[in-house]
Design a protein around this motif. Structure first.
Motif, mmCIF file in Angstrom:
data_model
loop_
_atom_site.group_PDB
_atom_site.id
_atom_site.type_symbol
_atom_site.label_atom_id
_atom_site.label_comp_id
_atom_site.label_asym_id
_atom_site.label_seq_id
_atom_site.Cartn_x
_atom_site.Cartn_y
_atom_site.Cartn_z
ATOM 1 N N ARG A 29 22.229 -83.018 16.932
ATOM 2 C CA ARG A 29 23.062 -81.906 17.391
ATOM 3 C C ARG A 29 22.247 -80.622 17.548
ATOM 4 N N GLU A 30 21.279 -80.429 16.664
ATOM 5 C CA GLU A 30 20.424 -79.247 16.772
ATOM 6 C C GLU A 30 19.593 -79.270 18.046
ATOM 7 N N HIS A 31 19.393 -80.470 18.593
ATOM 8 C CA HIS A 31 18.638 -80.614 19.841
ATOM 9 C C HIS A 31 19.553 -80.779 21.051
ATOM 10 N N GLY A 32 20.847 -80.554 20.855
ATOM 11 C CA GLY A 32 21.778 -80.560 21.974
ATOM 12 C C GLY A 32 22.430 -81.897 22.279
ATOM 13 N N TYR A 33 22.310 -82.862 21.360
ATOM 14 C CA TYR A 33 22.905 -84.183 21.589
ATOM 15 C C TYR A 33 24.042 -84.402 20.585
ATOM 16 N N ASP A 34 25.265 -84.339 21.089
ATOM 17 C CA ASP A 34 26.439 -84.511 20.230
ATOM 18 C C ASP A 34 26.842 -85.987 20.260
ATOM 19 N N VAL A 35 26.299 -86.741 19.318
ATOM 20 C CA VAL A 35 26.468 -88.195 19.311
ATOM 21 C C VAL A 35 27.408 -88.607 18.179
ATOM 22 N N ASP A 36 28.358 -89.461 18.494
ATOM 23 C CA ASP A 36 29.297 -89.986 17.513
ATOM 24 C C ASP A 36 28.550 -90.668 16.356
ATOM 25 N N ILE A 37 29.063 -90.494 15.131
ATOM 26 C CA ILE A 37 28.375 -91.004 13.950
ATOM 27 C C ILE A 37 28.212 -92.520 13.995
ATOM 28 N N ARG A 38 29.191 -93.204 14.561
ATOM 29 C CA ARG A 38 29.080 -94.661 14.671
ATOM 30 C C ARG A 38 27.902 -95.050 15.552
ATOM 31 N N ARG A 39 27.721 -94.339 16.654
ATOM 32 C CA ARG A 39 26.606 -94.639 17.560
ATOM 33 C C ARG A 39 25.262 -94.342 16.905
ATOM 34 N N VAL A 40 25.217 -93.280 16.113
ATOM 35 C CA VAL A 40 23.971 -92.952 15.411
ATOM 36 C C VAL A 40 23.612 -94.084 14.454
ATOM 37 N N PHE A 41 24.575 -94.506 13.656
ATOM 38 C CA PHE A 41 24.336 -95.592 12.710
ATOM 39 C C PHE A 41 23.901 -96.864 13.423
#
Length: 212
Positions: A29-41
């Motif tokens: 998010r600090e780099h501008g990518y708002d990614v859903d937590i499920r997708r990150v995992f």
């Protein structure tokens, strides 16, 4: 009839606040990518699952899984950050599960892709006494899903065996490839497309005890 039950550690017996994937989400998010937590995992454990020996997870592979360009700046930020899991806590279903298994003649083996902190936490949280043996990747240099780590667990616990863990690609697939039965424990609904799973250890107790 199972002679042994293998149990994972993180997100199975013990949770963390914050978890590694929550820290990764914050960095993205600090780099501008708002990614859903499920997708990150899912992206991170998919990158983890290509490893068969203890080595750092490929950050480029993680980012590719999210379709995020692997810029040097982002990679450096992730590598330079402490993304290890935070404060540990025991899930409220764990003690009932462990006590039930210990009341049988079944061997209970901890089978974990671990760090030195794992063993320390087992002792601090009072969990180590429940296990007949520990199979820890940082001690043997092999990680799940490598069949060799399951073979080591079988040599200590016996066969047939059941493995319980939270990562499909590592715990479930790794066990089945090693001819070990498996149950996916999906506490946070990270695998909504998979129907044959449980959401807590209490669901497993009747499933397991009928085979003991």
């Amino acid at each position: 009839m199972y002679r042994a039950i293998f149990v994972d550690f993180g997100n199975t017996l013990v949770g963390f606040k914050p978890a590694f994937y929550e820290k990764l989400q914050t960095i993205l998010r600090e780099h501008g990518y708002d990614v859903d937590i499920r997708r990150v995992f899912r992206a991170y454990v998919k990158a983890m699952a290509v490893n068969n020996y203890s080595q750092p997870t490929d950050i480029k592979e993680f980012l590719y899984n999210l379709n995020i360009p692997p810029s040097d700046r982002l990679i450096s930020h992730i590598r330079g950050s402490d993304i290890r899991d935070g404060e540990a806590f025991i899930y409220d279903d764990v003690m009932e599960f462990l006590e039930t298994i210990r009341s049988t003649n079944t061997k209970l083996i901890l089978l974990s892709n671990s760090s030195p902190r794992t063993k320390k936490l087992l002792e601090e949280l009072g969990l180590v006494k429940y296990f007949d043996d520990l199979v820890l990747s940082h001690e043997i240099g092999i990680v799940k899903p490598n069949p060799k780590i399951f073979a080591i667990a079988i040599s200590k616990g016996g066969y047939p065996a059941l493995h319980i863990g939270d990562i499909y690609e590592i715990d479930y697939v790794g066990a089945r490839r090693s001819y070990v039965d498996a149950i996916l424990l999906d506490r946070y609904d990270f695998y909504p497309e998979i129907k044959e799973k449980v959401r807590n250890l209490r669901e497993i107790i009747p499933m397991v005890t009928k085979n003991l």
